[in-house]
Design a protein around this motif. Structure first.
Motif, PDB file in Angstrom:
ATOM      1  N   TRP A 139      13.818  -9.411  25.914  1.00  0.00           N
ATOM      2  CA  TRP A 139      13.454  -8.209  25.164  1.00  0.00           C
ATOM      3  C   TRP A 139      12.709  -7.208  26.037  1.00  0.00           C
ATOM      4  N   THR A 158       2.688  -5.711  19.595  1.00  0.00           N
ATOM      5  CA  THR A 158       3.795  -6.351  18.883  1.00  0.00           C
ATOM      6  C   THR A 158       3.265  -7.149  17.704  1.00  0.00           C
ATOM      7  N   ALA A 159       3.818  -6.911  16.516  1.00  0.00           N
ATOM      8  CA  ALA A 159       3.393  -7.619  15.307  1.00  0.00           C
ATOM      9  C   ALA A 159       1.872  -7.534  15.152  1.00  0.00           C
ATOM     10  N   SER A 218       5.619  -2.500  17.714  1.00  0.00           N
ATOM     11  CA  SER A 218       6.707  -3.178  17.013  1.00  0.00           C
ATOM     12  C   SER A 218       6.229  -3.827  15.722  1.00  0.00           C
ATOM     13  N   THR A 219       7.163  -3.912  14.759  1.00  0.00           N
ATOM     14  CA  THR A 219       6.933  -4.662  13.530  1.00  0.00           C
ATOM     15  C   THR A 219       8.296  -5.048  12.970  1.00  0.00           C
ATOM     16  N   THR A 220       8.289  -5.823  11.899  1.00  0.00           N
ATOM     17  CA  THR A 220       9.542  -6.138  11.224  1.00  0.00           C
ATOM     18  C   THR A 220       9.810  -5.098  10.134  1.00  0.00           C
ATOM     19  N   ASP A 243      16.270 -10.300  15.007  1.00  0.00           N
ATOM     20  CA  ASP A 243      15.463 -11.376  15.574  1.00  0.00           C
ATOM     21  C   ASP A 243      16.396 -12.450  16.137  1.00  0.00           C
ATOM     22  N   LYS A 267      15.767 -11.509   9.813  1.00  0.00           N
ATOM     23  CA  LYS A 267      14.625 -10.682  10.214  1.00  0.00           C
ATOM     24  C   LYS A 267      15.086  -9.579  11.156  1.00  0.00           C
ATOM     25  N   TRP A 306      13.673  -6.199  13.509  1.00  0.00           N
ATOM     26  CA  TRP A 306      12.509  -5.591  14.131  1.00  0.00           C
ATOM     27  C   TRP A 306      12.746  -4.111  14.411  1.00  0.00           C
ATOM     28  N   ASP A 339      11.239  -1.399  17.108  1.00  0.00           N
ATOM     29  CA  ASP A 339      10.424  -1.137  18.298  1.00  0.00           C
ATOM     30  C   ASP A 339      10.314   0.381  18.449  1.00  0.00           C
TER      31      ASP A 339
END
Length: 256
Positions: free
Chosen positions: A53, A149-150, A180-182, A239, A245, A247, A249
Motif C-alpha cells: 500500500w 491511518t485509522a 485514511s479511514t474506512t 481491504d 471493507k 478504505w 485514502d
C-alpha cells in the motif's frame, strides 16, 4: 533485545478539552490496550499489506534523500517499520501503553538501517515520553510525510476536525499527509464493540464516515491550514483481507 520499554502509567489529561472527550479518549485507549495482542498476532500479514500500500502511495526514496515521517496512531509499529525500511527516518506516536510496547518490540531489530523513534502519549495534548522515560513534545516539528491511518475516526465530531488540523500542521512545506479511514454506506457514530483474535470483546468510539464527508473533512482542514490552492487527492481501495471493507485514502500536498 534492548532495555524494557518505558511507558506512561497514565496519559496526561488534555486540559483544554471537555470532560466528555477525555472520557472517550480513555475508553479508546483501554480498548487498544486490550487489542494489542491481536495486532501482534497479525503483524506479518499486515506488514506485507502495508508495504504494498505505501509503495503505491508514496514517492520512491533514493539513497541521497533523508526524508522524515510521522506515524500518528502507530499502534504496534507496522507502518513505522515499513516506512523505515523504505528509507524514512520515522517518529511514531500512540496513546496505548500496550501498543507502544508492541511497537518498540517489533522495531527493536538490529537489521534495520534506522530504527523508528517511538513515543507514548496523547496526540491532541502533544505530550509524550520516549523509550528512556524522558518527556518530550513535538510542537512545531515538521515532517516530509505525515501518516494518519485509522486515526481521525476515533475522535467525536469537532474533535476529529481538530485532529485533522493538527495532523496537517506537522507537514513540512512540499511534504504530504496521508489520512485514511474506512468508508460507510451511511454515516453514523458512537460506541461500538470490537472483538480481538483471542475472542475478547472491547468497546471503542468510532466515526463511520461516508466517502464524501471524509474527503470534505480533510479538504476543508487543508484549505484552513494551507490555503485554497492545496492539492487534495482521494483514492478508494478495497481491504486486502476483508472483501466487505473499503478504505478511503486522502493525500494532501502542502505547498512548498
Amino acid at each position: 533485545m534492548g532495555a524494557p520499554p518505558v511507558v506512561l502509567d497514565e496519559i496526561p489529561a488534555i486540559s483544554t478539552t471537555p470532560s466528555q472527550l477525555q472520557a472517550i479518549l480513555d475508553i479508546n485507549r483501554n480498548a487498544y490496550d486490550a487489542l494489542a495482542g491481536t495486532y501482534r498476532a497479525t503483524t506479518l500479514s499486515r506488514q506485507e499489506n502495508a508495504k504494498k500500500w505505501l509503495t503505491q502511495r508514496l514517492p520512491r526514496v533514493t539513497g541521497a534523500e533523508q526524508p522524515t515521517a510521522l506515524d500518528i496512531g502507530c499502534a504496534d509499529g507496522t507502518h513505522s517499520r515499513v516506512l523505515s525500511a523504505l528509507g524514512y527516518t520515522v517518529t511514531g506516536v500512540d496513546f496505548s501503553a500496550q501498543m507502544i510496547a508492541a511497537a518498540r518490540e517489533l522495531c527493536d531489530d538490529p537489521t534495520q538501517p534506522r530504527r523508528p523513534r517511538l513515543l507514548h502519549g496523547e496526540f491532541l495534548a502533544g505530550r509524550y515520553v520516549d523509550e528512556d522515560g524522558r518527556e518530550t513534545r513535538l510542537d512545531g516539528a515538521l515532517f516530509d510525510l505525515v501518516l494518519a491511518t485509522a486515526f481521525v475516526h476515533l475522535f467525536p465530531p469537532e474533535s476529529d476536525e481538530e485532529a485533522v488540523h493538527k495532523v496537517l500542521a506537522h507537514v513540512a512545506p512540499g511534504g504530504t499527509a496521508l489520512v485514511s479511514t474506512t468508508v460507510a454506506a451511511s454515516g453514523h457514530r458512537g460506541f461500538e464493540s470490537k472483538t480481538g483474535a483471542d475472542g475478547r470483546t472491547t468497546v471503542r468510539w468510532r466515526n463511520r464516515y461516508e466517502l464524501e464527508t471524509f474527503v470534505w473533512l480533510v479538504g476543508q482542514a487543508a484549505r484552513d491550514v494551507y490555503g485554497a490552492k492545496t492539492s487534495v487527492r482521494p483514492w478508494v481501495v478495497g481491504d486486502p483481507e476483508d472483501t466487505g471493507k473499503v478504505w478511503i485514502d486522502v493525500a494532501v500536498a502542502r505547498p512548498s
